[in-house]
Design an enzyme around this catalytic site. Sequence first.
Site, short mmCIF file in Angstrom:
data_model
loop_
_atom_site.label_atom_id
_atom_site.label_comp_id
_atom_site.label_asym_id
_atom_site.label_seq_id
_atom_site.Cartn_x
_atom_site.Cartn_y
_atom_site.Cartn_z
N ASP A 338 0.82 -1.20 0.00
CA ASP A 338 0.00 0.00 0.00
C ASP A 338 0.87 1.27 0.00
O ASP A 338 1.97 1.27 0.55
CB ASP A 338 -0.89 -0.03 1.25
CG ASP A 338 -1.85 1.13 1.33
OD1 ASP A 338 -2.71 1.23 0.45
OD2 ASP A 338 -1.73 1.93 2.27
N GLU A 367 1.58 0.01 -4.70
CA GLU A 367 0.62 1.02 -5.15
C GLU A 367 1.30 2.38 -5.15
O GLU A 367 1.55 2.96 -4.10
CB GLU A 367 -0.59 1.04 -4.20
CG GLU A 367 -1.58 2.15 -4.51
CD GLU A 367 -2.42 2.56 -3.31
OE1 GLU A 367 -3.58 2.94 -3.52
OE2 GLU A 367 -1.91 2.50 -2.18
#
Length: 628
Positions: A338, A367
Amino acid sequence: MKQQLSYLLLALLLPLLAPAQTPAITRLNPTNWWTGMKNGNLQLLVYGPQAGTLSYTISYPGVKLVKTSAVENPNYAFLDLTIAATAKPGTVSIVGKKGTQTVTQKWELLARDNRPKGQGVTQADLIYLAMPDRFANGDASNDKFADMADPNSDRANPFFRHGGDLQGAAQRIGYLKDLGVTAVWFTPVLENNQGLTNEGGTMRSAYHGYGFTDHYTVDRRLGGNAAYKAYVQQAHAAGLKVVQDAVYNHVGNNHWFIKDLPMKSWVHQWPTYTNTSYRQQPITDPHAAQIDRAVTLNGWFVPFLPDLDQQNPYVANFLIQHAIWSVETFGVDAWRIDTYMYNDQPFMNRCNAALLAEYPKIHIFGESSVTSTVDQAYYVRNKIDFPFKSNQPGGLDFVLENAMLAGLKEVGTPAATGWDNGAQRVYQALAQDAVYQDPTKLVTFIDNHDHNRFLSEVGEDYDRYKIGLTWLLTTRGIPSMYYGTEILMKNFKDPTDAEVRKDFPGGWSGDKEDKFTAAGRSAKENEAFNFVKTLATYRKTHPALHSGKLMQYLPENGLYVYFRYDATGTVMVATNSTDKSAALHTARFAERMSGFTNARNVLTGETLSSLTTLQLPAKTALVLELGK
């Protein structure tokens, strides 16, 4: 905002102000380790009242205590260990002494097992992204707990937990297999023992999973560690891989070590609360000011997610060891990271290298929500002369997602034939693949839990929907699909993310509709499901499509053609982005079509006996397996 920093500083100072306590050890992280790991070094975090004031010894064959470090907070000690290759599994006693007091804590050294782990995901896979709380509820008894910071569960409230869990997800493995999925990615499953937080004036739960409060505990509302391990084993038995969602950048403000900070530098500190700018440019901009870089990297993502300082070696060791522990404990196959771009990048390289050293096949994809190819390439292995070189194998392909969505919105309009419009956007995004060391390791997608749902993005136009999914499942990269896309779930993030995170119909006992079954789906939903299933199944069983080389031709007059090919076969994908049927003359594609005389339409089963000219209906993508 100042209150947030004051709270953290108070957490650091309280142990110093408290009356003298009897030393004790209440927590050891990692909670256990293994013999036979490639890296024999380990840093053990020891926590408890005055644990940092103890003098430690370890007497166990093959385990050596190299160094003990005390830090600002006397409740912490960090023990540097070496575990020899000759060490045997068993129970290690961690002994701490202070004057006449002796504290002993048991710690397990386990034998590694031969369960599959770190298998990786490749272009041969189709990843299915689901939010466990919103997918299926298999055990209503764990929906809520009165002793947790958030004791709520209410499906009528879009911001509360809804009770979905790992047992429910396990019961739907057959559904995923039928769809053609080969890997499952859950949003984080670790404990989020967070109270409700005020987001945009609404009190919301941490059902999404991105605010960890204990790295070594799977949230009991999802079933706990045992349920996660059982899910992975069941998935593996069914031929599915599992992707774990990791968060290094931040934790929840109710995390146990935030409530009692080891040291001030455990998190990024600012004179007053400073949020990240969410701007990507200062990281790669050679002209950027240092303050802009610092705000992007070290500013907090939101006020209730304290930002970890990964340049602190203790923080770095904690996070790296937890990553390895997770793969070894649960047997996951890939690692999605993330908010990758907000992490300290030298730390990320170190963490990636540690995972790959233990699990050479594991795939790591982060990400980095960026809008340019240069910025996206910065966070993966690339061919650009950046001062910093990332070692991340893959990443989420936001650039291609943006191109596909923009192009699809122009399908069937006059813009589809524009110089830089329609399928040209997709062509141009892929044409920049030369900057990546291996673009096939990028994970492609057309929506996710943070974006508008795909069907809504394309105006609920079913023809555009089919073209988009065809591109996703036939172009280069590792495709990822958001839960419910296959049954035409829709919605914009209006007014909040909750609108694109609705429960999967049929995942709860008593649901009026069960869209996990063909009988529970409408005719159009079944059509969409079967469309995905047909293409995903074909893709899974045909290496030329999922792993072959990609050759694309410049789109002309709204017609876009590309090929996936290898020694086993050739697949042609031809898209008509216009609102009128078109004749596609194939002489231009002789480089790839020479020697082929017929084709089979993968989606319909129809046989084409001549390839000289192909008829392309309006707003259609054909997938053809070429034959001789």
